[in-house]
Write a protein that holds these residues in place. Structure first.
Motif, PDB file in Angstrom:
ATOM      1  N   HIS A 173       0.825  -1.214   0.000  1.00 38.94           N
ATOM      2  CA  HIS A 173       0.000   0.000   0.000  1.00 38.94           C
ATOM      3  C   HIS A 173       0.856   1.260   0.000  1.00 38.94           C
ATOM      4  O   HIS A 173       0.428   2.320   0.444  1.00 38.94           O
ATOM      5  CB  HIS A 173      -1.022  -0.073   1.135  1.00 38.94           C
TER       6      HIS A 173
ATOM      7  N   CYS B 174      -7.288   1.472  -4.955  1.00 39.46           N
ATOM      8  CA  CYS B 174      -6.848   0.211  -4.356  1.00 39.46           C
ATOM      9  C   CYS B 174      -7.981  -0.390  -3.530  1.00 39.46           C
ATOM     10  O   CYS B 174      -8.911   0.305  -3.132  1.00 39.46           O
ATOM     11  CB  CYS B 174      -5.616   0.464  -3.496  1.00 39.46           C
TER      12      CYS B 174
ATOM     13  N   CYS C  16      -7.747  -1.084  -0.552  1.00 35.39           N
ATOM     14  CA  CYS C  16      -7.664  -0.517   0.798  1.00 35.39           C
ATOM     15  C   CYS C  16      -8.371   0.823   0.890  1.00 35.39           C
ATOM     16  O   CYS C  16      -8.522   1.371   1.979  1.00 35.39           O
ATOM     17  CB  CYS C  16      -6.206  -0.374   1.223  1.00 35.39           C
TER      18      CYS C  16
ATOM     19  N   CYS D  85      -1.933   2.931  -4.875  1.00 36.87           N
ATOM     20  CA  CYS D  85      -1.050   1.957  -4.209  1.00 36.87           C
ATOM     21  C   CYS D  85      -0.366   1.067  -5.259  1.00 36.87           C
ATOM     22  O   CYS D  85      -0.940   0.786  -6.314  1.00 36.87           O
ATOM     23  CB  CYS D  85      -1.844   1.023  -3.304  1.00 36.87           C
TER      24      CYS D  85
HETATM   25 ZN   LIG Z   1      -3.827   0.044  -1.005  1.00 38.41          ZN
END
Ligand SMILES: [Zn+2]
Length: 347
Positions: A169, A179, A181, A186
């Motif tokens: 990340h 991403c 996340c 990332c």
């Molecule tokens: Zn990420």
């Protein structure tokens, strides 16, 4: 089995959202036996504990009476380093789940240690794999997701909350691709298997003629493109696949150069399914390090493939248990040491 190895047996467990791999491992990191079963997290935490405990008992039986010093678990989630509690493990539906204590109780008090699965794989590669004898190394495993780990000054780093090593990340593109996340740009959003598959599908839809080879490999369905297909087509010289590999290499190279600057390792161990499918990524990452990293940080650094393959997690978790439990014995007060049994064996 020698006296030495017989005295240093531990059991390693690699616990993921779909499977549990359990292995009996000796002091040299050799797997003496192993099993693999479904983890079935949908059945709940108690059922997962029962599944692991049953697998551990099978390995204890396999040891044939040789003492087992403990169990190391590498889990796909964030682990509190002090308590062995799994803070979050999305695929296992664990939140603040006291894995260490629950498993130890299910095993009649056999000592259990818990760490993150990628940290476990990193520890395995350090002690018994590609990183043996090196005091400073970074791992980067590029599979569906991108994970990593850090050994610095001869010690596995875990971080305040246990999540150290989330190199996947690292932002490599401001305002870049979204991403999983929630962040944008990332390295995982470019180099993770899921991201390569999504990017390939997008590219093939935009240029069906250029994407003819990838479409053929994906049986005509753009959404069925995989990172492995991109690697295969690129190896054949397919121009669109070559472009996609260039994107992956650029993002991954930037991330590797950043970790080289951050940690000044002697070794970067670069592995995982995506690297297996696109092996040129190792050389491309090395080139990026030369171009991007500081001369002082990159001096002497080598980029290599891992050695332990799919078993790095179990071997590493077992080695971690051996180290932690040996340290605990060394640091215990003399009275405690006398009271402590040399090893605990399941009946
Ligand atoms: Zn990420």
């Amino acid at each position: 089995m020698t006296e030495e190895s017989g005295g240093r047996l531990t059991i390693g467990v690699d616990l993921g959202g779909t499977k549990v791999e359990t292995a009996l491992v000796d002091h040299a990191g050799q797997i003496l036996g192993r099993s693999r079963v479904s983890s079935r997290p949908e059945a709940g935490g108690a059922a997962v504990i029962a599944t692991i405990a049953a697998a551990v008992r099978r390995e204890v039986e396999r040891a044939g009476g040789a003492p087992i010093h403990g169990v190391g678990v590498g889990v796909a989630g964030q682990v509190d380093p002090g308590t062995g509690t799994v803070r979050h493990a999305i695929n296992l539906h664990f939140n603040d789940f006291p894995l260490r204590d629950r498993l130890s109780a299910a095993l009649d008090g056999l000592p259990v240690t818990v760490l993150n699965d990628v940290q476990a794989a990193t520890y395995g590669e350090w002690r018994h794999g590609a990183g043996r004898g090196v005091a400073d190394l970074v791992t980067l495993f590029v599979g569906t997701g991108v994970g990593g780990g850090v050994v610095a000054d001869g010690r596995l780093l875990r971080g305040t909350g246990g999540s150290l090593g989330e190199i996947g990340h690292t932002t490599v593109q401001l305002d870049g691709r979204r991403c999983r996340c929630g962040n944008d740009g990332c390295v995982e959003a470019y180099a993770g298997g899921w991201a390569i598959a999504a990017r390939a599908a997008e590219a093939v839809r935009a240029d069906r003629a250029g994407g003819a080879r990838l479409l053929e490999l994906a049986a005509g369905r753009p959404h069925a493109c995989t990172a492995g297909m991109v690697g295969k087509a690129a190896a054949e010289g397919d121009p669109l696949a070559r472009l996609l590999v260039d994107e992956v290499a650029a993002a991954l190279g930037a991330a590797v150069a950043s970790v080289v600057n951050a940690f000044n390792p002697a070794l970067v161990i670069l592995g995982g399914g995506v690297v297996d499918g696109i092996p040129e990524l190792v050389e491309r990452a090395a080139q990026a390090v030369v171009v991007r990293a500081l001369p002082a940080a990159r001096a002497g650094v080598q980029i290599v493939r891992p050695l332990l393959g799919l078993h790095a997690g179990t071997v590493g978790a077992a080695a971690w248990a051996r180290t932690v439990l040996a340290d605990a014995a060394t640091h215990a007060a003399p009275a405690d040491r006398r009271a402590r049994k040399p090893a605990i064996q399941l009946s």
